[in-house]
Design a protein around this motif. Structure first.
Motif, PDB file in Angstrom:
ATOM      1  N   ARG A   1     -30.731   6.402  -1.279  1.00 50.48           N
ATOM      2  CA  ARG A   1     -31.852   7.351  -1.253  1.00 50.48           C
ATOM      3  C   ARG A   1     -32.839   7.105  -2.399  1.00 50.48           C
ATOM      4  O   ARG A   1     -34.023   7.413  -2.272  1.00 50.48           O
ATOM      5  CB  ARG A   1     -31.329   8.780  -1.349  1.00 50.48           C
ATOM      6  N   TYR A   2     -32.332   6.598  -3.521  1.00 52.26           N
ATOM      7  CA  TYR A   2     -33.162   6.435  -4.722  1.00 52.26           C
ATOM      8  C   TYR A   2     -33.110   4.975  -5.194  1.00 52.26           C
ATOM      9  O   TYR A   2     -32.430   4.648  -6.167  1.00 52.26           O
ATOM     10  CB  TYR A   2     -32.690   7.372  -5.825  1.00 52.26           C
ATOM     11  N   PRO A   3     -33.813   4.079  -4.520  1.00 57.50           N
ATOM     12  CA  PRO A   3     -33.732   2.640  -4.842  1.00 57.50           C
ATOM     13  C   PRO A   3     -34.265   2.283  -6.224  1.00 57.50           C
ATOM     14  O   PRO A   3     -33.946   1.210  -6.740  1.00 57.50           O
ATOM     15  CB  PRO A   3     -34.569   1.989  -3.735  1.00 57.50           C
ATOM     16  N   LYS A   4     -35.061   3.161  -6.843  1.00 55.38           N
ATOM     17  CA  LYS A   4     -35.608   2.872  -8.168  1.00 55.38           C
ATOM     18  C   LYS A   4     -34.741   3.422  -9.298  1.00 55.38           C
ATOM     19  O   LYS A   4     -35.075   3.254 -10.476  1.00 55.38           O
ATOM     20  CB  LYS A   4     -37.027   3.434  -8.281  1.00 55.38           C
ATOM     21  N   VAL A   5     -33.636   4.083  -8.939  1.00 57.66           N
ATOM     22  CA  VAL A   5     -32.712   4.634  -9.938  1.00 57.66           C
ATOM     23  C   VAL A   5     -31.484   3.732 -10.009  1.00 57.66           C
ATOM     24  O   VAL A   5     -30.965   3.283  -8.985  1.00 57.66           O
ATOM     25  CB  VAL A   5     -32.288   6.073  -9.569  1.00 57.66           C
ATOM     26  N   TYR A   6     -31.005   3.464 -11.234  1.00 54.70           N
ATOM     27  CA  TYR A   6     -29.829   2.612 -11.426  1.00 54.70           C
ATOM     28  C   TYR A   6     -28.580   3.498 -11.535  1.00 54.70           C
ATOM     29  O   TYR A   6     -28.514   4.397 -12.373  1.00 54.70           O
ATOM     30  CB  TYR A   6     -29.992   1.769 -12.683  1.00 54.70           C
ATOM     31  N   PHE A   7     -27.586   3.217 -10.680  1.00 49.82           N
ATOM     32  CA  PHE A   7     -26.360   4.002 -10.633  1.00 49.82           C
ATOM     33  C   PHE A   7     -25.176   3.168 -11.125  1.00 49.82           C
ATOM     34  O   PHE A   7     -25.038   1.992 -10.759  1.00 49.82           O
ATOM     35  CB  PHE A   7     -26.067   4.463  -9.198  1.00 49.82           C
ATOM     36  N   ILE A   8     -24.329   3.804 -11.917  1.00 49.50           N
ATOM     37  CA  ILE A   8     -23.063   3.191 -12.350  1.00 49.50           C
ATOM     38  C   ILE A   8     -21.931   4.107 -11.893  1.00 49.50           C
ATOM     39  O   ILE A   8     -21.908   5.299 -12.206  1.00 49.50           O
ATOM     40  CB  ILE A   8     -22.987   3.023 -13.879  1.00 49.50           C
ATOM     41  N   GLY A   9     -20.987   3.549 -11.147  1.00 49.27           N
ATOM     42  CA  GLY A   9     -19.817   4.296 -10.706  1.00 49.27           C
ATOM     43  C   GLY A   9     -18.578   3.830 -11.450  1.00 49.27           C
ATOM     44  O   GLY A   9     -18.354   2.625 -11.596  1.00 49.27           O
ATOM     45  N   VAL A  10     -17.786   4.786 -11.933  1.00 48.96           N
ATOM     46  CA  VAL A  10     -16.598   4.463 -12.730  1.00 48.96           C
ATOM     47  C   VAL A  10     -15.395   5.199 -12.165  1.00 48.96           C
ATOM     48  O   VAL A  10     -15.476   6.391 -11.855  1.00 48.96           O
ATOM     49  CB  VAL A  10     -16.801   4.857 -14.219  1.00 48.96           C
ATOM     50  N   ASP A  11     -14.272   4.490 -12.031  1.00 47.86           N
ATOM     51  CA  ASP A  11     -13.026   5.130 -11.592  1.00 47.86           C
ATOM     52  C   ASP A  11     -11.843   4.346 -12.145  1.00 47.86           C
ATOM     53  O   ASP A  11     -11.952   3.131 -12.375  1.00 47.86           O
ATOM     54  CB  ASP A  11     -12.950   5.193 -10.073  1.00 47.86           C
TER      55      ASP A  11
END
Length: 447
Positions: free
Chosen positions: A91-101
């Motif tokens: 949905r937000y291609p200009k936002v950088y996401f980091i997922g941690v688990d």
């Protein structure tokens, strides 16, 4: 003893949660093993309404989207298989996401999702959420149904607030004892809509893929997952110094139809309908100021922000939830047989069962016959032996008909206290208990 009494009087919820954790033997290692086992089985496409879990993925993403507007970096802690992270990244291609688990199996699936969806604005990392340190500051930290897995949430908030001034959590609504409170729970909507869908699919001859009804029991118990539920006062204590804005949601579905990953045209359409209904319910509850009674809370916390005052509504009286006539509605009228027996013993018991559904049950159907069977559970209700012997019905049962039937049962090989869960099975389609009709449970001692 005096110190314990003092703590219990001064901090009752904290003490109860601590005692529960000691009794259940919760630990980060057990929690990780549980989630590794859970995520290793998730080899399916979660981004389609054919899968009822996508309703939760989509709705949780909806609810935090207003807080992502205008950001450039987002950290999703306890991301599991990264479904919501990927949904938001799309949905937000200009936002950088980091997922941690902490689950390697979960992160492996998350990376596969991102690759398949061709997402270039998200990365995933294996790390323990309790100790994780970002490489730099982020605009907001997200946690979806993962905050309650933390062993020390207050210390976690204190440490992570150095990296971000904003948190958005979606958490089960708890009470002071740490229990999950579900005054407004609409999960029954899934069960009842599935009954309607099945009837339409039956009469329209929708060609659905046949599934296996056999299953192996797992060595990892759901009790191994750390599960602390929190009341609003607890959350305010953990997030001291933050403004808190809270709203409720009935999303976060915990009931799934049999073989929930099976694709079909009707399942996709009905999944979309369920999503639209749940979104409408959320909006109506919020408009009428009773959303805080819902089973999940959306908690937005910001340093230096301003809280929005919400009055806590009165509890809504319990009412009977609606029931749609389904194909597997069953009434267990009577059971005759022993409740103790030696280990590895074959027995014959007597059962009277009634068809309260619309489909005819026949053990002589050439493709998908109906049988009486059973499972063995431990004294806590966890599956020990799934998929017992099959016993035939003496005649075909139409709606409203009942019959007496013999059921052939073999006891477990180990002595102990068990629960015998008598269940019916539509071979190759579903167990009745998976389709919303609880099994008949009998306390049983094996010696």
């Amino acid at each position: 003893m005096k110190n314990l009494i003092y703590l219990l009087l001064r901090y009752p919820g904290k003490v109860i949660r601590k005692l529960r954790a000691i009794k259940k033997g919760w630990s980060p290692d057990k929690d990780m093993s549980y989630h590794d086992s859970l995520f290793s089985k998730q080899n399916f496409d979660p981004f389609t309404f054919s899968y009822i879990g996508y309703v939760t993925i989509r709705r949780f993403a909806d609810l935090v989207s207003p807080y992502i507007e205008g950001t450039s970096s987002v950290l999703d802690l306890g991301c599991g298989c990264g479904e919501i992270t990927c949904e938001l990244a799309g949905r937000y291609p200009k936002v950088y996401f980091i997922g941690v688990d902490h689950s390697e199996k979960g992160i492996l699936r998350a990376r596969e999702h991102a690759k398949r969806l061709r997402l270039r604005n998200c990365d995933f990392e294996v790390a323990n959420t309790e100790d994780f340190k970002p490489r730099g500051k982020v605009d907001i930290i997200l946690m979806f149904d993962s905050f309650h897995h933390l062993a020390n949430p207050a210390r976690f908030i204190q440490r992570m607030s150095c990296f971000s001034p904003r948190f958005a959590l979606i958490e089960p609504r708890g009470d002071w004892k740490g229990s999950w409170v579900k005054d407004l729970d609409f999960d029954w909507l899934v069960t009842e809509m599935e009954k309607i869908r099945e009837r339409i699919a039956y009469f329209t001859r929708e060609n659905e893929r046949i599934i296996s009804t056999t299953s192996e029991s797992t060595q990892v118990s759901p009790d191994d997952a750390v599960e602390h539920r929190y009341a609003l006062k607890d959350l305010e204590s953990f997030l001291k110094g933050f403004s808190l804005n809270v709203r409720g949601t009935v999303s976060g579905i915990g009931i799934y139809p049999p073989d929930p990953h099976r694709p079909s045209r009707s399942r996709k359409r009905f999944g979309q309908l369920i999503y639209e209904i749940i979104r409408e319910i959320d909006d109506v509850l919020f408009e009428r100021n009773i959303d805080l009674l819902a089973k999940h809370w959306v908690i937005y916390a910001e340093q230096g922000g301003q809280s929005i005052a919400r009055s806590f509504p009165e509890k809504i009286p319990e009412i009977f939830q609606p029931v749609v006539l389904g194909p597997y509605n069953v009434e267990y009228i009577s059971y005759t047989g022993p409740t103790t027996a030696p280990a590895e013993t074959d027995m014959i018991m007597r059962l009277t069962v009634k068809n309260q559904g619309w489909k005819i049950w026949s053990s002589h159907d050439s493709e998908n016959p109906f049988f009486v069977s059973y499972h063995w559970l431990d004294s806590q209700g966890r599956v020990i032996i799934h998929d017992g012997k099959r016993s035939t019905l003496p005649k075909a049962l139409s709606q409203g008909e009942e019959c007496d039937t013999d059921i052939h049962i073999k006891t477990p090989s180990q002595a102990g206290q068990y629960i015998l869960a008598i269940d019916l099975v539509h071979e190759g389609i579903t167990w009745f208990s998976q389709a919303g009709s609880p099994s008949l449970r009998i306390d049983f001692r094996v010696y």
